[in-house]
Design a protein around this motif. Structure first.
Motif, PDB file in Angstrom:
ATOM      1  N   UNK A   1     -10.636  -0.850  -1.472  1.00  0.00           N
ATOM      2  CA  UNK A   1     -10.967  -1.859  -0.307  1.00  0.00           C
ATOM      3  C   UNK A   1     -10.344  -1.558   1.084  1.00  0.00           C
ATOM      4  N   UNK A   2      -9.303  -0.669   0.914  1.00  0.00           N
ATOM      5  CA  UNK A   2      -8.701  -0.070   2.325  1.00  0.00           C
ATOM      6  C   UNK A   2      -9.529   0.719   2.932  1.00  0.00           C
ATOM      7  N   UNK A   3     -10.206   1.535   1.994  1.00  0.00           N
ATOM      8  CA  UNK A   3     -11.163   2.901   2.279  1.00  0.00           C
ATOM      9  C   UNK A   3     -12.278   2.013   3.087  1.00  0.00           C
ATOM     10  N   UNK A   4     -12.738   0.850   2.663  1.00  0.00           N
ATOM     11  CA  UNK A   4     -14.112   0.497   3.220  1.00  0.00           C
ATOM     12  C   UNK A   4     -13.697  -0.579   4.628  1.00  0.00           C
TER      13      UNK A   4
ATOM     14  N   UNK B   1     -13.407  -5.527  10.717  1.00  0.00           N
ATOM     15  CA  UNK B   1     -12.726  -6.392   9.841  1.00  0.00           C
ATOM     16  C   UNK B   1     -11.243  -6.646   9.869  1.00  0.00           C
ATOM     17  N   UNK B   2     -10.508  -5.283  10.130  1.00  0.00           N
ATOM     18  CA  UNK B   2      -8.991  -5.437  10.561  1.00  0.00           C
ATOM     19  C   UNK B   2      -8.758  -6.357  11.614  1.00  0.00           C
TER      20      UNK B   2
ATOM     21  N   UNK C   1      -9.534   4.680   9.181  1.00  0.00           N
ATOM     22  CA  UNK C   1      -9.047   5.898   9.316  1.00  0.00           C
ATOM     23  C   UNK C   1      -9.998   7.086  10.174  1.00  0.00           C
ATOM     24  N   UNK C   2     -11.316   6.471  10.370  1.00  0.00           N
ATOM     25  CA  UNK C   2     -12.141   7.271  11.056  1.00  0.00           C
ATOM     26  C   UNK C   2     -11.992   7.323  12.571  1.00  0.00           C
TER      27      UNK C   2
ATOM     28  N   UNK D   1      -2.960   1.640   5.902  1.00  0.00           N
ATOM     29  CA  UNK D   1      -4.356   1.885   6.003  1.00  0.00           C
ATOM     30  C   UNK D   1      -4.640   3.284   6.757  1.00  0.00           C
ATOM     31  N   UNK D   2      -3.738   3.423   7.610  1.00  0.00           N
ATOM     32  CA  UNK D   2      -3.826   4.920   8.517  1.00  0.00           C
ATOM     33  C   UNK D   2      -2.213   5.265   8.882  1.00  0.00           C
TER      34      UNK D   2
END
Length: 206
Positions: A64-67, A72-73, A112-113, A153-154
């Motif tokens: 979930x965190x990766x997507x 969304x955040x 993270x991107x 998440x990061x």
């Protein structure tokens, strides 16, 4: 339960026993450890492996965190902050800033991107011409990434270094935009000494 906080149990379909962590004392209160042990017992009685269940939950959270995207955040943080804002107009403006300036550029990016260059590209069109708006946008972007960092998440906040990428803002220009009368007052102060009582011409004689 062992003194080190591990609970030993034996799954029905296995010969060897396994150990599941309940938390160390005093970090984990006795009541909490008892509740965790009870939950593990229920899983075991249902024919499930508590460790595998825990690993499955952690894996699901990681996926979930990766997507999780920036938009969304930001919207999730907005919902969390809204109860603390008494001014509904401010709450609307907070998310509107993202919808106008941020989401069109990086809203679909994974958290993270997002890079410092991405953040700078968001701010660059308004950085010099709308300094106050740019400042608010930067602060709100920073808050989102801090939230993401706090939730794991990061590992770094890319907004923190955008000042090293963007040109220096004109602080005086920002002040003039907020208070147009400031320029007039400064001009008046420069003129006043030439019209003071000490230098004013004497009145004509009657």
């Amino acid at each position: 339960m062992a003194p080190n906080g591990l609970c030993r149990y034996k799954p029905r379909d296995r010969q060897a026993s396994r150990r599941g962590p309940l938390g160390s004392i005093p970090k984990s209160l006795i009541a909490d450890a008892r509740e965790k042990a009870l939950t593990m017992r229920r899983l075991i009685e249902a024919g499930k492996d508590p460790i595998e269940e825990r690993n499955r939950e952690q894996q699901g959270a990681s996926i979930a965190a990766a997507t999780l995207t920036f938009e969304m955040a930001a919207r999730e943080l907005h919902e969390e902050l809204k109860p603390g804002w008494k001014n509904a107009k401010h709450a609307a403006q907070w998310i509107s800033t993202f919808e106008t300036y941020v989401f069109p550029k990086i809203g679909a990016k994974k958290l993270d991107a997002v890079t410092p260059a991405d953040c700078a590209d968001v701010l660059r069109p308004i950085w010099l011409d709308k300094t106050e708006t740019a400042s608010r946008t930067r602060q709100r972007m920073h808050a989102v990434m801090q939230w993401a960092w706090a939730h794991g998440h990061i590992t770094v906040n890319p907004v923190s270094v955008v000042d090293h990428i963007l040109p220096k803002q004109n602080a005086q220009k920002s002040i003039n935009r907020r208070c147009p009368g400031a320029t007039y007052r400064r001009s008046s102060r420069r003129v006043l000494p030439t019209t003071s009582k000490a230098t004013a011409p004497a009145p004509p004689c009657c």
